[in-house]
Design a protein around this motif. Structure first.
Motif, PDB file in Angstrom:
ATOM      1  N   ILE A 117     -53.814  35.901 -59.074  1.00 39.56           N
ATOM      2  CA  ILE A 117     -53.441  36.814 -57.991  1.00 39.56           C
ATOM      3  C   ILE A 117     -53.682  36.159 -56.632  1.00 39.56           C
ATOM      4  O   ILE A 117     -52.853  36.256 -55.727  1.00 39.56           O
ATOM      5  CB  ILE A 117     -54.217  38.142 -58.113  1.00 39.56           C
ATOM      6  N   LEU A 118     -54.805  35.465 -56.482  1.00 38.44           N
ATOM      7  CA  LEU A 118     -55.104  34.793 -55.210  1.00 38.44           C
ATOM      8  C   LEU A 118     -54.059  33.724 -54.894  1.00 38.44           C
ATOM      9  O   LEU A 118     -53.630  33.587 -53.747  1.00 38.44           O
ATOM     10  CB  LEU A 118     -56.501  34.179 -55.244  1.00 38.44           C
ATOM     11  N   ILE A 119     -53.656  32.986 -55.909  1.00 35.05           N
ATOM     12  CA  ILE A 119     -52.626  31.955 -55.704  1.00 35.05           C
ATOM     13  C   ILE A 119     -51.291  32.604 -55.336  1.00 35.05           C
ATOM     14  O   ILE A 119     -50.606  32.164 -54.413  1.00 35.05           O
ATOM     15  CB  ILE A 119     -52.498  31.054 -56.953  1.00 35.05           C
ATOM     16  N   GLY A 120     -50.913  33.682 -56.049  1.00 37.14           N
ATOM     17  CA  GLY A 120     -49.679  34.393 -55.732  1.00 37.14           C
ATOM     18  C   GLY A 120     -49.721  35.007 -54.340  1.00 37.14           C
ATOM     19  O   GLY A 120     -48.722  35.025 -53.624  1.00 37.14           O
ATOM     20  N   ASN A 121     -50.883  35.502 -53.961  1.00 32.88           N
ATOM     21  CA  ASN A 121     -51.074  36.073 -52.630  1.00 32.88           C
ATOM     22  C   ASN A 121     -50.906  35.003 -51.559  1.00 32.88           C
ATOM     23  O   ASN A 121     -50.351  35.259 -50.499  1.00 32.88           O
ATOM     24  CB  ASN A 121     -52.475  36.693 -52.573  1.00 32.88           C
ATOM     25  N   TRP A 122     -51.373  33.822 -51.858  1.00 40.38           N
ATOM     26  CA  TRP A 122     -51.285  32.694 -50.925  1.00 40.38           C
ATOM     27  C   TRP A 122     -49.836  32.228 -50.789  1.00 40.38           C
ATOM     28  O   TRP A 122     -49.309  32.065 -49.690  1.00 40.38           O
ATOM     29  CB  TRP A 122     -52.182  31.580 -51.409  1.00 40.38           C
ATOM     30  N   ILE A 123     -49.184  32.028 -51.936  1.00 40.14           N
ATOM     31  CA  ILE A 123     -47.806  31.515 -51.924  1.00 40.14           C
ATOM     32  C   ILE A 123     -46.837  32.556 -51.371  1.00 40.14           C
ATOM     33  O   ILE A 123     -45.981  32.238 -50.542  1.00 40.14           O
ATOM     34  CB  ILE A 123     -47.380  31.089 -53.347  1.00 40.14           C
ATOM     35  N   GLY A 124     -46.955  33.800 -51.806  1.00 32.32           N
ATOM     36  CA  GLY A 124     -45.992  34.820 -51.425  1.00 32.32           C
ATOM     37  C   GLY A 124     -46.241  35.477 -50.085  1.00 32.32           C
ATOM     38  O   GLY A 124     -45.305  35.934 -49.437  1.00 32.32           O
ATOM     39  N   TYR A 125     -47.509  35.529 -49.654  1.00 35.88           N
ATOM     40  CA  TYR A 125     -47.819  36.314 -48.465  1.00 35.88           C
ATOM     41  C   TYR A 125     -48.627  35.549 -47.424  1.00 35.88           C
ATOM     42  O   TYR A 125     -49.110  36.129 -46.465  1.00 35.88           O
ATOM     43  CB  TYR A 125     -48.553  37.609 -48.867  1.00 35.88           C
ATOM     44  N   ASP A 126     -48.785  34.257 -47.614  1.00 35.33           N
ATOM     45  CA  ASP A 126     -49.473  33.370 -46.665  1.00 35.33           C
ATOM     46  C   ASP A 126     -50.883  33.844 -46.310  1.00 35.33           C
ATOM     47  O   ASP A 126     -51.330  33.698 -45.176  1.00 35.33           O
ATOM     48  CB  ASP A 126     -48.652  33.183 -45.377  1.00 35.33           C
ATOM     49  N   ILE A 127     -51.560  34.426 -47.274  1.00 38.72           N
ATOM     50  CA  ILE A 127     -52.954  34.821 -47.080  1.00 38.72           C
ATOM     51  C   ILE A 127     -53.798  33.837 -47.875  1.00 38.72           C
ATOM     52  O   ILE A 127     -53.683  33.757 -49.102  1.00 38.72           O
ATOM     53  CB  ILE A 127     -53.208  36.265 -47.545  1.00 38.72           C
ATOM     54  N   LEU A 128     -54.607  33.073 -47.169  1.00 38.39           N
ATOM     55  CA  LEU A 128     -55.413  32.052 -47.835  1.00 38.39           C
ATOM     56  C   LEU A 128     -56.331  32.678 -48.874  1.00 38.39           C
ATOM     57  O   LEU A 128     -56.881  33.772 -48.651  1.00 38.39           O
ATOM     58  CB  LEU A 128     -56.239  31.274 -46.813  1.00 38.39           C
ATOM     59  N   PRO A 129     -56.517  32.005 -50.013  1.00 36.42           N
ATOM     60  CA  PRO A 129     -57.385  32.552 -51.052  1.00 36.42           C
ATOM     61  C   PRO A 129     -58.800  32.861 -50.560  1.00 36.42           C
ATOM     62  O   PRO A 129     -59.392  33.852 -50.977  1.00 36.42           O
ATOM     63  CB  PRO A 129     -57.397  31.452 -52.123  1.00 36.42           C
ATOM     64  N   ILE A 130     -59.331  32.050 -49.663  1.00 33.51           N
ATOM     65  CA  ILE A 130     -60.685  32.293 -49.169  1.00 33.51           C
ATOM     66  C   ILE A 130     -60.735  33.591 -48.357  1.00 33.51           C
ATOM     67  O   ILE A 130     -61.744  34.300 -48.361  1.00 33.51           O
ATOM     68  CB  ILE A 130     -61.206  31.088 -48.350  1.00 33.51           C
ATOM     69  N   ALA A 131     -59.629  33.951 -47.686  1.00 28.32           N
ATOM     70  CA  ALA A 131     -59.574  35.201 -46.916  1.00 28.32           C
ATOM     71  C   ALA A 131     -59.462  36.417 -47.834  1.00 28.32           C
ATOM     72  O   ALA A 131     -59.997  37.485 -47.534  1.00 28.32           O
ATOM     73  CB  ALA A 131     -58.407  35.172 -45.947  1.00 28.32           C
ATOM     74  N   ALA A 132     -58.767  36.252 -48.962  1.00 30.27           N
ATOM     75  CA  ALA A 132     -58.570  37.364 -49.895  1.00 30.27           C
ATOM     76  C   ALA A 132     -59.657  37.441 -50.961  1.00 30.27           C
ATOM     77  O   ALA A 132     -59.706  38.415 -51.718  1.00 30.27           O
ATOM     78  CB  ALA A 132     -57.206  37.234 -50.561  1.00 30.27           C
ATOM     79  N   LEU A 133     -60.531  36.433 -51.026  1.00 36.97           N
ATOM     80  CA  LEU A 133     -61.564  36.401 -52.064  1.00 36.97           C
ATOM     81  C   LEU A 133     -62.499  37.608 -52.032  1.00 36.97           C
ATOM     82  O   LEU A 133     -62.802  38.166 -53.102  1.00 36.97           O
ATOM     83  CB  LEU A 133     -62.360  35.088 -51.977  1.00 36.97           C
ATOM     84  N   PRO A 134     -62.975  38.069 -50.874  1.00 42.22           N
ATOM     85  CA  PRO A 134     -63.841  39.259 -50.898  1.00 42.22           C
ATOM     86  C   PRO A 134     -63.130  40.485 -51.490  1.00 42.22           C
ATOM     87  O   PRO A 134     -63.715  41.214 -52.298  1.00 42.22           O
ATOM     88  CB  PRO A 134     -64.184  39.489 -49.421  1.00 42.22           C
ATOM     89  N   GLY A 135     -61.885  40.704 -51.121  1.00 45.76           N
ATOM     90  CA  GLY A 135     -61.131  41.832 -51.654  1.00 45.76           C
ATOM     91  C   GLY A 135     -60.896  41.707 -53.140  1.00 45.76           C
ATOM     92  O   GLY A 135     -61.013  42.679 -53.892  1.00 45.76           O
ATOM     93  N   MET A 136     -60.568  40.490 -53.583  1.00 43.42           N
ATOM     94  CA  MET A 136     -60.346  40.273 -55.007  1.00 43.42           C
ATOM     95  C   MET A 136     -61.643  40.475 -55.790  1.00 43.42           C
ATOM     96  O   MET A 136     -61.629  41.055 -56.882  1.00 43.42           O
ATOM     97  CB  MET A 136     -59.807  38.851 -55.224  1.00 43.42           C
TER      98      MET A 136
END
Length: 150
Positions: free
Chosen positions: A19-38
């Motif tokens: 999901i983090l990789i898909g979030n990064w590729i599809g929505y330009d949100i770096l995995p480190i930024a989305a890691l707390p939410g994930m």
């Protein structure tokens, strides 16, 4: 029970990584930024799965996960604003993609069982998909017209 928790955690972490990789590729949100939410989403899922095993009622774990997520994000609940802020960085479509891919693999593995249902099942499935698409398109059209966007 401990073995179940370890397996759930492993699966949730693998899916979370996808999901983090898909979030990064599809929505330009770096995995480190989305890691707390994930991480919060994984913990909510894990807690719901554990509650589902511990409570002797015949209720699916997804119900516990949904209720827990709802309770944790109620405005005024301690920490809810932070949870909402963190999880806002994880796109819903980035979550849905690996889940739907997994479902597709599951159906593909039991293609013989699916084929036993017959050709009528395929037609019903196509009608359901078409009806869902058309229904969503009509609702979107009405909503956008009412808002004056189109």
């Amino acid at each position: 029970m401990l073995k179940n928790i370890q397996e759930w955690l492993l699966v949730l972490c693998i899916i979370g990584g996808v999901i983090l990789i898909g979030n990064w590729i599809g929505y330009d949100i770096l995995p480190i930024a989305a890691l707390p939410g994930m991480s919060v989403l994984i913990l909510i899922c894990l807690t719901g799965l554990i509650i589902g095993k511990l409570v002797p009622l015949n209720i699916p774990s997804i119900a516990y996960i949904g209720v827990l997520g709802f309770i944790l994000t109620i405005p005024g609940m301690p920490g809810s604003e932070q949870i909402v802020k963190w999880t806002a960085d994880v796109s819903l479509l980035a979550i849905a993609t690996p889940i739907l891919a997994y479902a597709g693999i599951g159906i593909g593995r039991s293609w013989a069982d699916f084929a036993k249902l017959g050709w009528k099942t395929i037609i019903v499935g196509m009608c359901v998909l078409l009806g869902t698409f058309l229904g969503s398109a009509i609702i979107a059209e009405i909503t956008l017209r009412l808002q004056g966007i189109i």
